[in-house]
Design a protein around this motif. Structure first.
Motif, PDB file in Angstrom:
ATOM      1  N   PRO A 189      49.851  32.285  39.320  1.00 27.39           N
ATOM      2  CA  PRO A 189      48.622  31.864  39.014  1.00 27.39           C
ATOM      3  C   PRO A 189      47.708  31.351  40.001  1.00 27.39           C
ATOM      4  O   PRO A 189      46.560  31.811  40.165  1.00 27.39           O
ATOM      5  N   ASP A 190      48.532  31.178  41.268  1.00 22.22           N
ATOM      6  CA  ASP A 190      47.524  30.833  42.575  1.00 22.22           C
ATOM      7  C   ASP A 190      47.120  32.040  43.096  1.00 22.22           C
ATOM      8  O   ASP A 190      45.975  32.000  43.601  1.00 22.22           O
ATOM      9  N   GLY A 191      47.943  33.021  43.379  1.00 20.81           N
ATOM     10  CA  GLY A 191      47.580  34.277  43.868  1.00 20.81           C
ATOM     11  C   GLY A 191      46.574  34.974  42.898  1.00 20.81           C
ATOM     12  O   GLY A 191      45.436  35.533  43.603  1.00 20.81           O
ATOM     13  N   MET A 192      46.525  34.828  41.549  1.00 24.71           N
ATOM     14  CA  MET A 192      45.368  35.425  40.693  1.00 24.71           C
ATOM     15  C   MET A 192      44.285  34.767  40.898  1.00 24.71           C
ATOM     16  O   MET A 192      43.264  35.377  40.970  1.00 24.71           O
ATOM     17  N   HIS A 193      44.294  33.376  41.151  1.00 19.93           N
ATOM     18  CA  HIS A 193      42.974  32.732  41.026  1.00 19.93           C
ATOM     19  C   HIS A 193      42.279  32.985  42.602  1.00 19.93           C
ATOM     20  O   HIS A 193      41.270  33.230  42.481  1.00 19.93           O
ATOM     21  N   ALA A 194      42.967  33.430  43.566  1.00 22.83           N
ATOM     22  CA  ALA A 194      42.356  33.798  44.748  1.00 22.83           C
ATOM     23  C   ALA A 194      41.875  35.095  44.783  1.00 22.83           C
ATOM     24  O   ALA A 194      40.758  35.389  45.304  1.00 22.83           O
ATOM     25  N   PHE A 195      42.536  36.127  43.880  1.00 31.02           N
ATOM     26  CA  PHE A 195      41.946  37.398  43.905  1.00 31.02           C
ATOM     27  C   PHE A 195      40.979  37.726  42.469  1.00 31.02           C
ATOM     28  O   PHE A 195      40.672  38.845  42.289  1.00 31.02           O
ATOM     29  N   ALA A 196      41.092  36.627  41.750  1.00 30.73           N
ATOM     30  CA  ALA A 196      40.076  36.883  40.648  1.00 30.73           C
ATOM     31  C   ALA A 196      38.708  37.324  40.693  1.00 30.73           C
ATOM     32  O   ALA A 196      38.096  38.130  40.033  1.00 30.73           O
ATOM     33  N   PRO A 197      37.977  36.633  41.800  1.00 32.38           N
ATOM     34  CA  PRO A 197      36.656  37.065  42.200  1.00 32.38           C
ATOM     35  C   PRO A 197      36.569  38.464  42.255  1.00 32.38           C
ATOM     36  O   PRO A 197      35.603  39.283  41.902  1.00 32.38           O
ATOM     37  N   TYR A 198      37.541  39.024  43.132  1.00 32.83           N
ATOM     38  CA  TYR A 198      37.423  40.353  43.674  1.00 32.83           C
ATOM     39  C   TYR A 198      38.027  41.496  42.344  1.00 32.83           C
ATOM     40  O   TYR A 198      37.062  42.345  42.085  1.00 32.83           O
ATOM     41  N   LEU A 199      38.675  41.057  41.643  1.00 33.38           N
ATOM     42  CA  LEU A 199      38.998  41.559  40.418  1.00 33.38           C
ATOM     43  C   LEU A 199      37.766  41.967  39.448  1.00 33.38           C
ATOM     44  O   LEU A 199      37.325  42.691  38.756  1.00 33.38           O
ATOM     45  N   ALA A 200      37.159  40.774  39.319  1.00 32.14           N
ATOM     46  CA  ALA A 200      35.834  40.593  38.237  1.00 32.14           C
ATOM     47  C   ALA A 200      34.833  41.367  38.639  1.00 32.14           C
ATOM     48  O   ALA A 200      34.103  42.183  38.325  1.00 32.14           O
ATOM     49  N   ALA A 201      34.412  41.557  40.386  1.00 32.43           N
ATOM     50  CA  ALA A 201      33.310  42.252  41.055  1.00 32.43           C
ATOM     51  C   ALA A 201      33.854  43.672  40.751  1.00 32.43           C
ATOM     52  O   ALA A 201      32.958  44.254  40.216  1.00 32.43           O
TER      53      ALA A 201
ATOM     54  N   ALA B 179      39.968  38.436  34.466  1.00 28.68           N
ATOM     55  CA  ALA B 179      39.496  37.684  35.751  1.00 28.68           C
ATOM     56  C   ALA B 179      38.945  36.348  35.437  1.00 28.68           C
ATOM     57  O   ALA B 179      38.965  35.528  36.800  1.00 28.68           O
ATOM     58  N   THR B 180      38.463  35.955  34.528  1.00 29.89           N
ATOM     59  CA  THR B 180      37.877  34.686  34.108  1.00 29.89           C
ATOM     60  C   THR B 180      38.986  33.685  34.209  1.00 29.89           C
ATOM     61  O   THR B 180      38.589  32.417  34.487  1.00 29.89           O
ATOM     62  N   MET B 181      40.119  34.077  33.747  1.00 25.69           N
ATOM     63  CA  MET B 181      41.257  33.169  33.688  1.00 25.69           C
ATOM     64  C   MET B 181      41.066  31.946  32.497  1.00 25.69           C
ATOM     65  O   MET B 181      41.552  30.649  32.887  1.00 25.69           O
ATOM     66  N   THR B 182      40.193  32.264  31.795  1.00 24.62           N
ATOM     67  CA  THR B 182      40.000  31.070  30.786  1.00 24.62           C
ATOM     68  C   THR B 182      40.609  31.864  29.283  1.00 24.62           C
ATOM     69  O   THR B 182      40.747  32.885  29.040  1.00 24.62           O
ATOM     70  N   PRO B 183      40.795  30.709  28.480  1.00 18.00           N
ATOM     71  CA  PRO B 183      41.177  31.439  27.092  1.00 18.00           C
ATOM     72  C   PRO B 183      40.045  32.484  26.545  1.00 18.00           C
ATOM     73  O   PRO B 183      40.662  33.288  25.705  1.00 18.00           O
TER      74      PRO B 183
END
Length: 544
Positions: free
Chosen positions: A296-308, A353-357
């Motif tokens: 989850p920590d790694g995903m949180h760091a890369f989430a904005p790039y994945l979303a972009a 990428a939003t990491m929300t339910p």
């Protein structure tokens, strides 16, 4: 239904296609040969995939819908003790819909092929490859060990390669010419090289997770108090980057998508249906099952790039489709639908990428909706190719082109239905996943930049408008024919174009379930969200 029965159903669903593939290659018993050995082996494919579909439906019926977050029908056996690799199978509310979708689409493809076998080598090899492909896809959604996940993930590559290379055709090129063979061979090689290179990097990430945590068990890794706690922030960053590249290629995420249009254009109809309907879902499923809960920590760091990248993919896919649908562009309808998948899967990646339910549930819903709708679209384009010999949009829209409303009204009506479902019309399945993914971007997970995600949401909204534009243009050009001036010229030249064969009985049988489920999922989204939401909540909550 008791636990043992569910175990047998899940394990049988994965193993039976492999047994069926082996049986397809063996000589048929004298009593089953019938008058035509080719039809006998195609009938064998329909039978095996039908039994697998019945098993997955029975599994869904026996599933404890009151506890969809709990792994059910689990089998856990030691396989390679020295490496800690186990045969661990299970199903929850996230994987169950994908299992049923895979079994349904494979059965419909086998049924369609029984009446309309693609041109190519022996039907024995064709049926065997379809069944191996089904087994690998079902295993991907059922296994709970990282190494088994990788093996199942790779298992589908060789069957799809041969389906494209041996039974495919290069659209817009004569099938009996050397260029057709060259086109499908090049597309097949591009498909397998992209996916294999991505998978090599993914394997390194999976090995890193397993070696650093001491286990490859996906259930244990997904809990806060399990081995996941041993993964440092740096390890998680490296693991997400490595695993994410392999998953992104299969998803397909822009700019790693370029293998997809060529593969779809060259693949036979059933190959395109399975590629879009289930194989693309393996990548996004991996993000939900592995990246989100285990790192989850790694995903949180890369989430904005994945979303972009997802947002860019949404707009890019739509613009590419608009370019193909222009008059005079010589755009191919099959290629256009392939590019539309880049945009639609962008919504899935944005939701993840939003990491929300809300976003993840939207992604899972959009996965199923895309499988139903795009599978139907590829079936229809295959039927159009059979009737007219071309899927070139300028040809289809010319004065002697398709004009499906007048020449084959039921076929034209179903194509228009699939197009408006794909553009996300409220009341149909395509609407809910895209809406929930954008809602997730409106309120991303804590720590993610809300202004950035609002920008991504705006780009996704623009993508929905562009999607509506190109799909409505497709309907106007293919279903209504050319312009009024072209129609007048056609009448002066000798009257309207002759009628086309409308929907055949086998086409009704193969395509109507997808249309019915598209309506059902659109009108009753709670049936699917009720399964996925508790499992997603637990996954994002660290197994609690």
């Amino acid at each position: 239904m008791n636990h043992t029965a569910l175990q047998i159903l899940l394990a049988g669903s994965v193993v039976l296609p492999l047994i069926g593939a082996l049986a397809a290659l063996l000589p048929a018993p004298p009593g089953l040969k019938g008058k035509n050995p080719d039809q006998a082996v195609l009938r064998h494919g329909v039978t095996v995939t039908g039994v697998v579909l019945a098993a997955t439906v029975a599994l869904a019926a026996g599933f404890d819908h009151g506890h969809p977050a709990r792994m059910q029908a689990t089998t856990d056996l030691s396989w390679i003790p020295a490496l800690g690799i186990r045969v661990h199978l299970g199903v929850d509310g996230i994987s169950l819909p994908l299992l049923v979708l895979t079994a349904l689409l494979t059965f419909l493809c086998a049924l369609y092929s029984y009446f309309n076998m693609p041109t190519g080598p022996s039907p024995k090899a064709f049926v065997a490859l379809i069944l191996v492909l089904e087994s690998g896809t079902l295993a991907t959604f059922a296994v709970l060990d990282l190494m088994l996940f990788f093996l199942a993930f790779e298992m589908v590559l060789i069957p799809m390669y041969f389906l494209i290379a041996r039974w495919g055709g290069s659209e817009g090129v004569a099938r009996d010419g050397g260029r057709a063979t060259g086109g499908r061979q090049a597309a097949a090689w591009k498909f397998i090289l992209y996916t294999l290179l991505g998978s090599v990097v993914m394997l390194l990430g999976l090995l890193l997770i397993g070696l650093k945590s001491g286990t490859f068990d996906m259930v244990a890794l997904a809990t806060d108090n399990g081995p996941k706690a041993q993964l440092s922030h740096t390890v998680q960053l490296i693991a997400v980057l490595a695993v994410g590249i392999g998953l992104a290629v299969k998803s397909p995420m822009w700019p790693l998508h370029s293998w997809l249009p060529d593969a779809h254009t060259a693949a036979p109809t059933v190959g395109s249906v399975l590629l879009a309907g289930v194989l693309l879902k393996m990548g996004t499923y991996g993000f939900v099952r592995i990246a989100l809960p285990i790192t989850p920590d790694g995903m949180h760091a890369f989430a904005p790039y994945l979303a972009a990248l997802a947002a860019v993919g949404i707009v890019y896919g739509s613009l590419a489709c608009l370019a193909l649908v222009r008059t005079g562009a010589k755009g191919d309808l099959k290629r256009l639908i392939a590019y539309s998948s880049v945009g639609h899967m962008g919504f899935v990646l944005l939701g993840i990428a939003t990491m929300t339910p809300t976003g993840v549930n939207g992604a899972l819903f959009a996965n199923i909706a895309h499988g139903l709708i795009t599978g139907l679209l590829f079936f229809l384009v295959g039927g159009l190719k059979d009737r007219l010999g071309s899927t070139d949009l300028d040809t289809l829209a010319g004065s002697t082109g398709a004009a499906l409303y007048g020449r084959a009204p039921r076929f034209g009506g179903l194509l228009a239905f699939a197009a408006v479902a794909s553009l996300g019309l409220p009341g149909l399945a395509g609407f809910w996943g895209e809406m929930l993914a954008m809602f997730g971007a409106y309120h991303p997970a804590a720590g993610l930049s809300r202004p950035a995600f609002l920008t991504f949401m705006a780009l996704a909204g623009l993508g929905t408008l562009l999607t509506a534009a190109y799909l409505l243009l497709v309907v106007r050009r293919v279903c209504m024919g050319g312009t009024l001036k072209a129609a007048a010229s056609s009448q002066e030249a000798g009257g309207p174009a002759p009628a086309l064969p409308d929907l055949a009985r086998y086409e009704y049988a193969a395509w109507s379930p997808l249309a019915a489920l598209t309506v059902l999922a659109g009108l009753w989204p709670a049936a699917l969200l009720g399964l996925t939401n508790p499992a997603v909540q637990q996954l994002l909550g660290g197994g609690k």
